[in-house]
Design a protein around this motif. Sequence first.
Motif, short mmCIF file in Angstrom:
data_model
loop_
_atom_site.label_atom_id
_atom_site.label_comp_id
_atom_site.label_asym_id
_atom_site.label_seq_id
_atom_site.Cartn_x
_atom_site.Cartn_y
_atom_site.Cartn_z
N GLN A 105 0.82 -1.21 0.00
CA GLN A 105 0.00 0.00 0.00
C GLN A 105 0.85 1.26 0.00
O GLN A 105 0.52 2.25 -0.65
CB GLN A 105 -0.94 -0.02 1.20
CG GLN A 105 -2.03 -1.08 1.10
CD GLN A 105 -2.78 -1.24 2.40
OE1 GLN A 105 -2.19 -1.28 3.48
NE2 GLN A 105 -4.10 -1.35 2.32
N ARG A 106 1.95 1.23 0.75
CA ARG A 106 2.85 2.39 0.73
C ARG A 106 3.43 2.59 -0.65
O ARG A 106 3.63 3.72 -1.10
CB ARG A 106 3.97 2.21 1.77
CG ARG A 106 3.48 2.25 3.20
CD ARG A 106 4.64 2.43 4.17
NE ARG A 106 5.60 1.35 4.10
CZ ARG A 106 5.53 0.23 4.80
NH1 ARG A 106 4.48 0.02 5.60
NH2 ARG A 106 6.47 -0.70 4.70
N ARG A 107 3.72 1.48 -1.33
CA ARG A 107 4.28 1.57 -2.67
C ARG A 107 3.28 2.21 -3.64
O ARG A 107 3.66 2.98 -4.52
CB ARG A 107 4.67 0.17 -3.16
CG ARG A 107 5.50 0.16 -4.44
CD ARG A 107 6.94 0.54 -4.16
NE ARG A 107 7.74 0.51 -5.36
CZ ARG A 107 9.07 0.56 -5.38
NH1 ARG A 107 9.73 0.61 -4.24
NH2 ARG A 107 9.74 0.55 -6.50
N THR A 108 2.00 1.90 -3.48
CA THR A 108 0.99 2.48 -4.38
C THR A 108 0.90 4.00 -4.23
O THR A 108 0.53 4.70 -5.17
CB THR A 108 -0.40 1.88 -4.12
OG1 THR A 108 -0.86 2.25 -2.81
CG2 THR A 108 -0.38 0.36 -4.24
N LEU A 109 1.24 4.49 -3.04
CA LEU A 109 1.15 5.93 -2.81
C LEU A 109 2.25 6.70 -3.53
O LEU A 109 2.22 7.94 -3.57
CB LEU A 109 1.20 6.22 -1.31
CG LEU A 109 -0.01 5.75 -0.50
CD1 LEU A 109 0.21 5.96 0.99
CD2 LEU A 109 -1.28 6.46 -0.95
N ILE A 110 3.24 5.98 -4.07
CA ILE A 110 4.27 6.66 -4.85
C ILE A 110 3.67 7.30 -6.09
O ILE A 110 4.06 8.38 -6.52
CB ILE A 110 5.40 5.68 -5.25
CG1 ILE A 110 6.15 5.19 -4.02
CG2 ILE A 110 6.36 6.31 -6.24
CD1 ILE A 110 7.19 4.12 -4.31
N THR A 111 2.69 6.63 -6.68
CA THR A 111 2.17 7.07 -7.97
C THR A 111 1.25 8.28 -7.86
O THR A 111 1.21 9.11 -8.77
CB THR A 111 1.40 5.92 -8.64
OG1 THR A 111 0.28 5.53 -7.81
CG2 THR A 111 2.30 4.71 -8.84
N LYS A 112 0.48 8.38 -6.76
CA LYS A 112 -0.47 9.50 -6.64
C LYS A 112 -1.00 9.56 -5.21
O LYS A 112 -0.85 8.62 -4.44
CB LYS A 112 -1.64 9.32 -7.60
CG LYS A 112 -2.45 8.06 -7.36
CD LYS A 112 -3.62 7.94 -8.33
CE LYS A 112 -3.16 7.71 -9.74
NZ LYS A 112 -4.29 7.50 -10.66
N GLN A 113 -1.64 10.69 -4.89
CA GLN A 113 -2.36 10.82 -3.63
C GLN A 113 -3.78 11.27 -3.94
O GLN A 113 -4.01 12.01 -4.89
CB GLN A 113 -1.67 11.79 -2.66
CG GLN A 113 -1.61 13.24 -3.15
CD GLN A 113 -1.21 14.21 -2.05
OE1 GLN A 113 -1.62 14.08 -0.89
NE2 GLN A 113 -0.39 15.19 -2.41
N PHE A 114 -4.74 10.80 -3.15
CA PHE A 114 -6.14 11.15 -3.38
C PHE A 114 -6.90 11.23 -2.06
O PHE A 114 -7.88 10.50 -1.84
CB PHE A 114 -6.81 10.14 -4.32
CG PHE A 114 -6.37 8.72 -4.11
CD1 PHE A 114 -7.03 7.90 -3.21
CD2 PHE A 114 -5.28 8.21 -4.79
CE1 PHE A 114 -6.61 6.60 -2.99
CE2 PHE A 114 -4.86 6.91 -4.59
CZ PHE A 114 -5.53 6.09 -3.68
N PRO A 115 -6.47 12.13 -1.15
CA PRO A 115 -7.21 12.31 0.12
C PRO A 115 -8.59 12.89 -0.16
O PRO A 115 -8.78 13.61 -1.14
CB PRO A 115 -6.33 13.28 0.89
CG PRO A 115 -5.63 14.07 -0.18
CD PRO A 115 -5.37 13.10 -1.29
N SER A 116 -9.53 12.58 0.70
CA SER A 116 -10.88 13.11 0.56
C SER A 116 -11.15 14.28 1.51
O SER A 116 -12.14 14.98 1.36
CB SER A 116 -11.92 12.01 0.83
OG SER A 116 -11.83 10.98 -0.14
N VAL A 117 -10.26 14.48 2.48
CA VAL A 117 -10.45 15.51 3.50
C VAL A 117 -9.18 16.35 3.62
O VAL A 117 -8.07 15.82 3.63
CB VAL A 117 -10.76 14.88 4.88
CG1 VAL A 117 -10.94 15.96 5.94
CG2 VAL A 117 -11.99 14.00 4.81
#
Length: 334
Positions: free
Chosen positions: A145-157
Amino acid sequence: VCQRSEGPSAPGDMALAGGLAFGACALSGVAIGTSCSLQLALLAARTKAPSAEDRVAAPAVDDRPSMKERRASLATGRRPSHGPSDVDLAWAWEGFTMEEARDHADGAQQRALARTPREVLQDLQRGNARFWTGAATRPEASAFQRRTLITKQFPSVAILGCSDSRVPTEIIFDQGLGDLFVVRVAGNALDTSTQASLQYAVHHLKVKVIVVLGHELCGAVKAAQLPSERLLEEPPELEHALQSIKADLNQDRFAFLHDTRAVDREAATTNVKRQVERLSRDEGIKSKVEKEELILVGGFYEISSGIVDFFHEMYGVPAKQCTEHRLNEALKKP
């Protein structure tokens, strides 16, 4: 390629084996687990040398989800229809590709964008309820999951909060990595940089909720209530920040309050309301609030209980009318 360990003979060997596995993967430039069949979760969890009976074999090839099913599950957030019950554990043996990491990020982003602002706020409120009732899930991300965050961020708040060390935002809302876009500054006050950060969150990250979060016993708000001549003794930048907060407090109202905790709460919530109203005058934020694409709301965190109270919500056309009324009333005050 990192090969699966047959089981180190001692905890120290385990740590060394794990370190070598991570290091080799990092040097090869691939995602952790892409070509490593080492089961990192078991390696970290064991505290003694495993016996032959303790060793867990990799799932049979026939039981593993197909590549097509794995990609489908990443896109939908659901586990494959067959295979071992603990899919995450099984996949820890087989590993992930960066293509799968990107698929996971894309699927999670689409699910985040599909939620309404009201759903996002309710999820945040449920997270705080879990925290103060002692039922927090502490959603720590896996290596994948940490690796997936390398590609983009998409917080909702997005949260404009205070720098106070007693108000760790992700913890009090029981949120994980990538869930919140947090701007922290003493007194949770707006200035050029904090407002610009929130504008970025709204226009580029497409957050659905902005929370201005004040808290109990805020040192910046308390200091702002000192006489102006006392504030002049502070360094210029700090004095300017405190004067900015002081200007919005309308301290004359506090003369009718005799309980110090009541004064503390009134000052902190007043400061939050003023920041919410200032944000509501931002044209880009105002437009999204009126279109019901964004909720703008204040919050007060009570350190002693862990509870966050939400108030002063701006959402839709009624919120616009309410804002204008509040601003007109504020202008009438001496």
